[in-house]
Design a protein around this motif. Structure first.
Motif, short mmCIF file in Angstrom:
data_model
loop_
_atom_site.label_atom_id
_atom_site.label_comp_id
_atom_site.label_asym_id
_atom_site.label_seq_id
_atom_site.Cartn_x
_atom_site.Cartn_y
_atom_site.Cartn_z
N ILE A 180 0.87 -1.17 0.00
CA ILE A 180 0.00 0.00 0.00
C ILE A 180 0.91 1.22 0.00
O ILE A 180 1.66 1.45 0.94
CB ILE A 180 -0.94 -0.01 1.22
CG1 ILE A 180 -1.81 -1.26 1.17
CG2 ILE A 180 -1.77 1.27 1.26
CD1 ILE A 180 -2.67 -1.48 2.38
N ASP A 181 0.83 2.00 -1.07
CA ASP A 181 1.73 3.14 -1.23
C ASP A 181 1.19 4.42 -0.60
O ASP A 181 1.96 5.32 -0.29
CB ASP A 181 2.00 3.41 -2.72
CG ASP A 181 2.83 2.31 -3.35
OD1 ASP A 181 3.67 1.72 -2.64
OD2 ASP A 181 2.66 2.05 -4.55
N GLU A 182 -0.11 4.51 -0.46
CA GLU A 182 -0.69 5.76 0.02
C GLU A 182 -2.00 5.47 0.74
O GLU A 182 -2.78 4.62 0.30
CB GLU A 182 -0.95 6.67 -1.19
CG GLU A 182 -1.42 8.04 -0.86
CD GLU A 182 -1.61 8.87 -2.14
OE1 GLU A 182 -2.38 9.84 -2.07
OE2 GLU A 182 -1.00 8.55 -3.17
N LEU A 183 -2.24 6.16 1.85
CA LEU A 183 -3.49 6.02 2.59
C LEU A 183 -4.28 7.31 2.50
O LEU A 183 -3.71 8.40 2.48
CB LEU A 183 -3.22 5.70 4.06
CG LEU A 183 -2.55 4.37 4.35
CD1 LEU A 183 -2.24 4.26 5.84
CD2 LEU A 183 -3.42 3.22 3.91
N GLU A 184 -5.59 7.18 2.46
CA GLU A 184 -6.48 8.34 2.47
C GLU A 184 -7.09 8.42 3.87
O GLU A 184 -7.80 7.50 4.30
CB GLU A 184 -7.57 8.18 1.41
CG GLU A 184 -8.60 9.27 1.40
CD GLU A 184 -7.99 10.64 1.22
OE1 GLU A 184 -8.08 11.44 2.18
OE2 GLU A 184 -7.45 10.93 0.15
N SER A 185 -6.83 9.48 4.58
CA SER A 185 -7.24 9.58 5.98
C SER A 185 -8.74 9.79 6.17
O SER A 185 -9.28 9.50 7.23
CB SER A 185 -6.47 10.70 6.67
OG SER A 185 -6.75 11.94 6.05
N LYS A 186 -9.45 10.27 5.16
CA LYS A 186 -10.88 10.56 5.36
C LYS A 186 -11.77 9.34 5.19
O LYS A 186 -12.95 9.38 5.49
CB LYS A 186 -11.35 11.68 4.46
CG LYS A 186 -11.30 11.38 2.99
CD LYS A 186 -11.73 12.61 2.20
CE LYS A 186 -11.46 12.42 0.75
NZ LYS A 186 -11.73 13.62 -0.01
N TRP A 187 -11.23 8.21 4.71
CA TRP A 187 -12.02 6.99 4.54
C TRP A 187 -11.47 5.90 5.45
O TRP A 187 -10.29 5.75 5.60
CB TRP A 187 -11.98 6.48 3.10
CG TRP A 187 -12.39 7.48 2.07
CD1 TRP A 187 -11.59 7.98 1.08
CD2 TRP A 187 -13.65 8.13 1.92
NE1 TRP A 187 -12.27 8.89 0.33
CE2 TRP A 187 -13.56 9.01 0.83
CE3 TRP A 187 -14.85 8.06 2.61
CZ2 TRP A 187 -14.61 9.79 0.40
CZ3 TRP A 187 -15.90 8.86 2.18
CH2 TRP A 187 -15.77 9.70 1.08
N ALA A 188 -12.37 5.11 6.03
CA ALA A 188 -11.98 3.94 6.81
C ALA A 188 -12.42 2.71 6.04
O ALA A 188 -13.58 2.60 5.67
CB ALA A 188 -12.63 3.98 8.19
N GLY A 189 -11.52 1.80 5.76
CA GLY A 189 -11.85 0.62 4.98
C GLY A 189 -11.10 -0.59 5.49
O GLY A 189 -10.47 -0.55 6.54
N SER A 190 -11.15 -1.65 4.72
CA SER A 190 -10.46 -2.86 5.15
C SER A 190 -10.09 -3.69 3.95
O SER A 190 -10.61 -3.53 2.86
CB SER A 190 -11.34 -3.66 6.09
OG SER A 190 -12.48 -4.13 5.41
N LEU A 191 -9.17 -4.61 4.18
CA LEU A 191 -8.84 -5.66 3.22
C LEU A 191 -9.56 -6.89 3.72
O LEU A 191 -9.48 -7.23 4.90
CB LEU A 191 -7.33 -5.89 3.18
CG LEU A 191 -6.49 -4.69 2.79
CD1 LEU A 191 -5.01 -5.02 2.94
CD2 LEU A 191 -6.79 -4.28 1.38
#
Length: 72
Positions: A57-68
């Motif tokens: 994972i190269d980049e995270l978006e802080s405004k969304w919460a998700g999962s694998l």
């Protein structure tokens, strides 16, 4: 760094969510747009039970919460 044999490379499937774009020959997926929905991706082949693979994972978006997730 040694090269990974081509047949070992797992790519993303050409069928994916509406807001996903694939690059680098299907090995990189990016969410497009400013929405949480329609961002799902799949591998282009089955991953065997016990098969070891790596996902970067190269980049995270802080405004969304998700999962694998995985289905068993």
């Amino acid at each position: 760094m040694s090269r990974i044999p081509r047949e070992w490379t797992i790519k993303f499937h050409e069928r994916h969510g509406r807001y996903v774009s694939l690059t680098e020959g299907g090995t990189c997926a990016r969410r497009d747009g400013d929405t949480y929905d329609h961002g799902v991706v799949f591998s282009n082949r089955n991953i065997s039970i016990g098969e070891i693979f790596q996902l970067r994972i190269d980049e995270l978006e802080s405004k969304w919460a998700g999962s694998l997730v995985s289905n068993q």
